[in-house]
Design a protein around this motif. Structure first.
Motif, PDB file in Angstrom:
ATOM      1  N   ALA B 199       0.841  -1.203   0.000  1.00 41.02           N
ATOM      2  CA  ALA B 199       0.000   0.000   0.000  1.00 41.02           C
ATOM      3  C   ALA B 199       0.876   1.253   0.000  1.00 41.02           C
ATOM      4  O   ALA B 199       0.564   2.250  -0.661  1.00 41.02           O
ATOM      5  CB  ALA B 199      -0.927  -0.007   1.203  1.00 41.02           C
ATOM      6  N   ASP B 200       1.985   1.209   0.753  1.00 40.00           N
ATOM      7  CA  ASP B 200       2.886   2.372   0.799  1.00 40.00           C
ATOM      8  C   ASP B 200       3.515   2.614  -0.574  1.00 40.00           C
ATOM      9  O   ASP B 200       3.695   3.754  -0.995  1.00 40.00           O
ATOM     10  CB  ASP B 200       3.968   2.155   1.859  1.00 40.00           C
ATOM     11  N   GLU B 202       2.158   1.856  -3.407  1.00 42.87           N
ATOM     12  CA  GLU B 202       1.114   2.444  -4.250  1.00 42.87           C
ATOM     13  C   GLU B 202       0.988   3.949  -3.997  1.00 42.87           C
ATOM     14  O   GLU B 202       0.824   4.741  -4.919  1.00 42.87           O
ATOM     15  CB  GLU B 202      -0.227   1.747  -4.009  1.00 42.87           C
ATOM     16  N   LYS B 203       1.106   4.331  -2.725  1.00 40.99           N
ATOM     17  CA  LYS B 203       1.035   5.770  -2.408  1.00 40.99           C
ATOM     18  C   LYS B 203       2.232   6.503  -3.001  1.00 40.99           C
ATOM     19  O   LYS B 203       2.112   7.625  -3.501  1.00 40.99           O
ATOM     20  CB  LYS B 203       0.982   5.956  -0.891  1.00 40.99           C
ATOM     21  N   LEU B 204       3.399   5.847  -2.948  1.00 39.46           N
ATOM     22  CA  LEU B 204       4.594   6.469  -3.534  1.00 39.46           C
ATOM     23  C   LEU B 204       4.463   6.572  -5.057  1.00 39.46           C
ATOM     24  O   LEU B 204       4.945   7.526  -5.677  1.00 39.46           O
ATOM     25  CB  LEU B 204       5.846   5.665  -3.160  1.00 39.46           C
ATOM     26  N   ARG B 205       3.800   5.597  -5.659  1.00 42.45           N
ATOM     27  CA  ARG B 205       3.559   5.666  -7.118  1.00 42.45           C
ATOM     28  C   ARG B 205       2.663   6.863  -7.440  1.00 42.45           C
ATOM     29  O   ARG B 205       2.905   7.589  -8.400  1.00 42.45           O
ATOM     30  CB  ARG B 205       2.884   4.387  -7.609  1.00 42.45           C
ATOM     31  N   ALA B 206       1.654   7.035  -6.610  1.00 42.15           N
ATOM     32  CA  ALA B 206       0.741   8.162  -6.840  1.00 42.15           C
ATOM     33  C   ALA B 206       1.508   9.484  -6.715  1.00 42.15           C
ATOM     34  O   ALA B 206       1.346  10.391  -7.524  1.00 42.15           O
ATOM     35  CB  ALA B 206      -0.413   8.116  -5.844  1.00 42.15           C
ATOM     36  N   ARG B 207       2.374   9.567  -5.688  1.00 40.53           N
ATOM     37  CA  ARG B 207       3.202  10.774  -5.536  1.00 40.53           C
ATOM     38  C   ARG B 207       4.130  10.958  -6.738  1.00 40.53           C
ATOM     39  O   ARG B 207       4.360  12.075  -7.204  1.00 40.53           O
ATOM     40  CB  ARG B 207       4.066  10.666  -4.273  1.00 40.53           C
ATOM     41  N   SER B 208       4.664   9.836  -7.214  1.00 37.18           N
ATOM     42  CA  SER B 208       5.566   9.900  -8.368  1.00 37.18           C
ATOM     43  C   SER B 208       4.820  10.459  -9.576  1.00 37.18           C
ATOM     44  O   SER B 208       5.341  11.311 -10.303  1.00 37.18           O
ATOM     45  CB  SER B 208       6.112   8.505  -8.696  1.00 37.18           C
TER      46      SER B 208
END
Lengths: 534, 233
Positions: B199-200, B202-208
């Motif tokens: 999940a973390d 995925e959140k980093l992907r969204a930030r990317s």
């Protein structure tokens, strides 16, 4: 040659390393495990600092609470320094990213611990020590500080200067992985190896690594120790495993009950008083329980999840409907390596900090929330002073002889006959310590225990290891730890026998009151002999 | 009861155990039967991360697992075995530094609300036991993958209000980082602290994506033609 070597990668060691680094020194940290696996990770309660005087708290009251808990055995000047530095310590931890819990004003939240006038302990849920330790580790990564993992300390190497004064010039360690002895030359060494509660073996809340190696070896190198008889017992450890159930369970309204289901003490009194009351009930033959059922399932799930998990795992009880069987267990050792106001030992270049050191701030009984504070404040100081010290270091050092001597010693230990299983002796020693040098003490029982310890030391060559392997020999490491434990046991005993009074965590059945005339002084051990100093 | 321990070859030990943790059983074997058995332990209460190993193929903490008859105990995967149940974690831990999992600069007096604190409260519960690292299948194909715990740690700092340069952290996890994860969720299932690195990540992907990065796997399927993995601004 290395500049500054820090032995131990718990909170104290990592703060000292960062501080020495920030003051320009090249630092190497050596640990017998990995950083983040140390005792600091187990600290739950919090770290004391007066961040605001709005609620009526003040730095002066923090000083007074600390001195009172210490039973007149703390150094007021040093305590005052620590308490004044506390807000800076928190500011620094906040600035490097420690995820403290927050209050409704978005500032660092604080809670009240035993013996404190006001909510003063900054915390990060139930994981204060863990989160501070991991943030310090991350900070060390950022700084690129060298950390050598899995090396077990064998000796502090010293030499004499032209004025016949001892100075430290390195350490020898056993590389656990390779089984090789390594000698590291260093201009300065900071000891941050933790306390010695595992003298009590199964009767301690501490990590199995808390074997006091640094203290035993520093004493062997000629360092003075002090106040070794003062050992804090935590009232509520699980009965079978000695695993800690945090004070927060009582803080939240938990009761202590005996087997008749009766309460017998105000649960919120200081730790030493509660522990003694439990001891008395147990002496009457009662089992003792912590009762948090009335706090409700929801509260337990939200506020005491770690406690509920551990009770289920180790005692197979569900604390929302059942009583938790408990006993007091050795939790923190106030005594240790004697240091001056600069965190320096009596050997030049050798500094000490954290639970292994005695900065004379805890006295006869530590105030909850002051140990994490101590390691930040004095870790910073030790690092600064080590960095300063090395600027003038101009001596040449050759450690090849020491390295050889230790290799020979390891070979010799592996040849010990192993007729007696030292693990059994270690267990026995822990039990005897709990019984005879625990919450209540008496001369003849301690004397008998001292004889027992001397006997164990005498038969060490009949113990030894059955595993002769070179690589990752934990049998050998544990035997070396046991040797250190035996050394410290003797020093704790002679200190406790000599102090014929009761003060803080040291309670003598045969001398039940304090004797300020004779004993309002620090117990000093120099070359295994006891004396007293103000 | 019998338990099997992989020490190079699998050895079987007969033990008296009822309702005991694996760590207690290992201690019993070590101190009474076979003192050459090598394993690591520390706090006994699930916070130091020393005693991660595998039982019947699944990562556990020995101090938090109750032994069952016939259990097979093995060392963690993806790290070199030093001896018996002890693995060398140096390389694994090294990913924390490579991932720049720390605050990039000191920062004073930042107010943080309850909500802002909650963003990475769980992630900062990590005990670095290495269970997720052992369970992660990506290492079979990419030994330089920054991996679950290091990326969770990056999220812990990227999401921290005190971090002044989150973009630099995001830049640093594009190669061997967030896009190498297959989102298989194996890390989540074995975490003793209930953290989901998946999940973390995925959140980093969204930030990317917010700063212009794209999934290079997706891009290479022809979506953007000559996309070479460099950021699009």
């Amino acid at each position: 040659m290395k500049s500054v070597i820090v032995i131990g990668a718990g909170g104290a060691g990592l703060v000292a390393a960062l501080s020495a680094y920030e003051n320009g020194a090249k630092v190497t940290v050596i640990t017998k495990e990995y950083p983040t696996r140390s005792q600091t990770s187990m600290a739950q309660g919090g770290i004391n600092a007066v961040l605001s005087e709005e609620g009526g708290d003040s730095i002066e009251i923090h000083i007074q609470n600390t001195l009172k808990s210490a039973s007149a055995l703390a150094d007021e000047q040093v305590v005052s320094f620590m308490c004044k530095e506390a807000p800076n310590a928190i500011r620094w931890l906040d600035s490097i990213g420690v995820p403290f819990s927050r209050n409704d004003k978005s500032k660092i939240a604080q809670r009240k611990l035993g013996g404190a006038y006001a909510p003063r302990a900054c915390y990060a849920q139930d994981y204060t020590g863990l989160k501070i330790l991991h943030t310090l580790y991350d900070r060390c990564q950022e700084a690129g500080i060298e950390i050598l993992n899995e090396r077990y300390l064998l000796e502090f190497i010293t030499n004499k200067d032209n004025n016949n004064k001892s100075f430290v010039c390195g350490v020898s360690v056993l590389n656990k992985r390779s089984g090789e002895v390594e000698a590291y030359e260093a201009k300065s060494v900071i000891v941050a190896t933790g306390g010695y509660s595992r003298v009590y073996h199964d009767y301690s809340t501490n990590s199995v690594s808390t074997t006091g190696d640094g203290i035993a070896l520093a004493h062997r190198a000629g360092v003075r120790l002090s106040d070794m008889e003062f050992i804090q017992f935590h009232p509520t450890a699980l009965k079978n495993s000695s695993i800690l159930i945090s004070e927060s369970a009582r803080g939240a309204g938990g009761y202590l009950l005996n087997s008749k289901g009766e309460r017998f003490i105000n649960e919120l009194l200081p730790r030493d008083e509660v522990a003694r009351a439990i001891y008395d009930e147990m002496a009457k033959g009662y089992d003792i329980f912590l009762d948090i059922r009335h706090l409700g399932t929801e509260f337990i799930e939200n506020e005491l999840p770690q406690e509920a998990k551990l009770a289920k795992l180790y005692e197979n009880v569900d604390p929302s409907v059942e009583l938790i069987p408990i006993k007091p267990a050795a939790h923190y050792t106030m005594g240790g390596i004697e240091v001056d106001k600069n965190s320096s030992t009596c050997i030049n270049g050798l500094f000490a900090v954290g639970e292994c050191a005695n900065h004379r701030v805890h006295g006869a009984n530590r105030l909850g929330g002051n140990s994490l504070l101590e390691l930040v404040v004095f870790g910073k100081q030790a690092g600064e002073n080590a960095a300063k010290y090395i600027c003038d270091f101009d001596k040449k050092v050759d450690l090849s002889a020491q390295k050889k001597s230790f290799e020979d010693q390891i070979i010799k230990i592996k040849e010990f006959s192993n007729e007696i299983n030292f693990y059994e002796k270690q267990r026995e020693l822990g039990e005897l310590f709990y019984k005879n040098l625990g919450i209540k003490r008496e001369k003849s029982a301690m004397q008998a225990l001292l004889n027992e310890v001397k006997e164990m030391k005498a038969v060490l060559p009949k113990m030894g290891v059955s595993d002769k392997t070179k690589e990752y020999n934990t049998n050998l490491i544990e035997f070396l730890e046991f040797k250190n434990i035996l050394d410290l046991s003797e020093l704790v005993l002679i200190s406790a026998i000599s102090r014929q009074e009761s003060r803080g965590a040291h309670f003598r059945v045969d001398f039940p009151s304090a004797d300020d005339k004779k004993f309002k002084a620090h117990t000093i051990i120099e070359e295994r002999m006891v004396s007293y100093e103000d | 009861m019998k338990i099997n321990i992989k020490r190079g070859e699998v050895l079987c030990y007969e033990i008296q155990a009822k309702n005991q943790t694996l760590l207690e059983v290992l201690n019993e074997i070590k101190t009474t039967q076979d003192s050459s058995l090598a394993y690591s332990s520390g706090c006994r209460s699930g916070v130091c991360g020393s005693c991660a190993m595998r039982v019947n193929g699944r990562e556990i903490l020995a101090c938090s697992y109750h032994v069952q008859d016939g259990d097979l105990v093995e060392p963690l995967n993806n790290a070199p075995v030093i001896r018996d149940l002890v693995v060398d974690m140096d390389k694994a831990y090294g990913f924390n530094a490579k991932a720049k999992a720390y605050l990039s600069a000191d920062i004073d007096n930042i107010l943080i609300t309850h909500e802002e604190q909650k963003i990475n409260e769980l992630q900062s519960d990590c005990i670095l036991c290495g269970s997720c690292y052992s369970a992660c299948p990506v290492y079979a194909v990419n030994s330089e993958f920054l991996g679950p715990f290091a990326l969770t740690r990056v999220w812990r700092y990227v999401s921290d209000k005190r971090e002044q340069n989150p973009k630099e952290k995001i830049d640093n996890i594009q190669t061997n980082g967030v896009w190498d994860c297959t989102l298989c969720n194996a890390c989540t299932l074995v975490c003793p602290q209930g953290i989901s690195s998946k999940a973390d990540i995925e959140k980093l992907r969204a930030r990317s994506a917010l700063v212009g990065y794209m999934d290079p796997n997706f891009a290479s399927f022809g979506f953007s033609g000559g996309f070479d993995g460099s950021p699009i601004f």
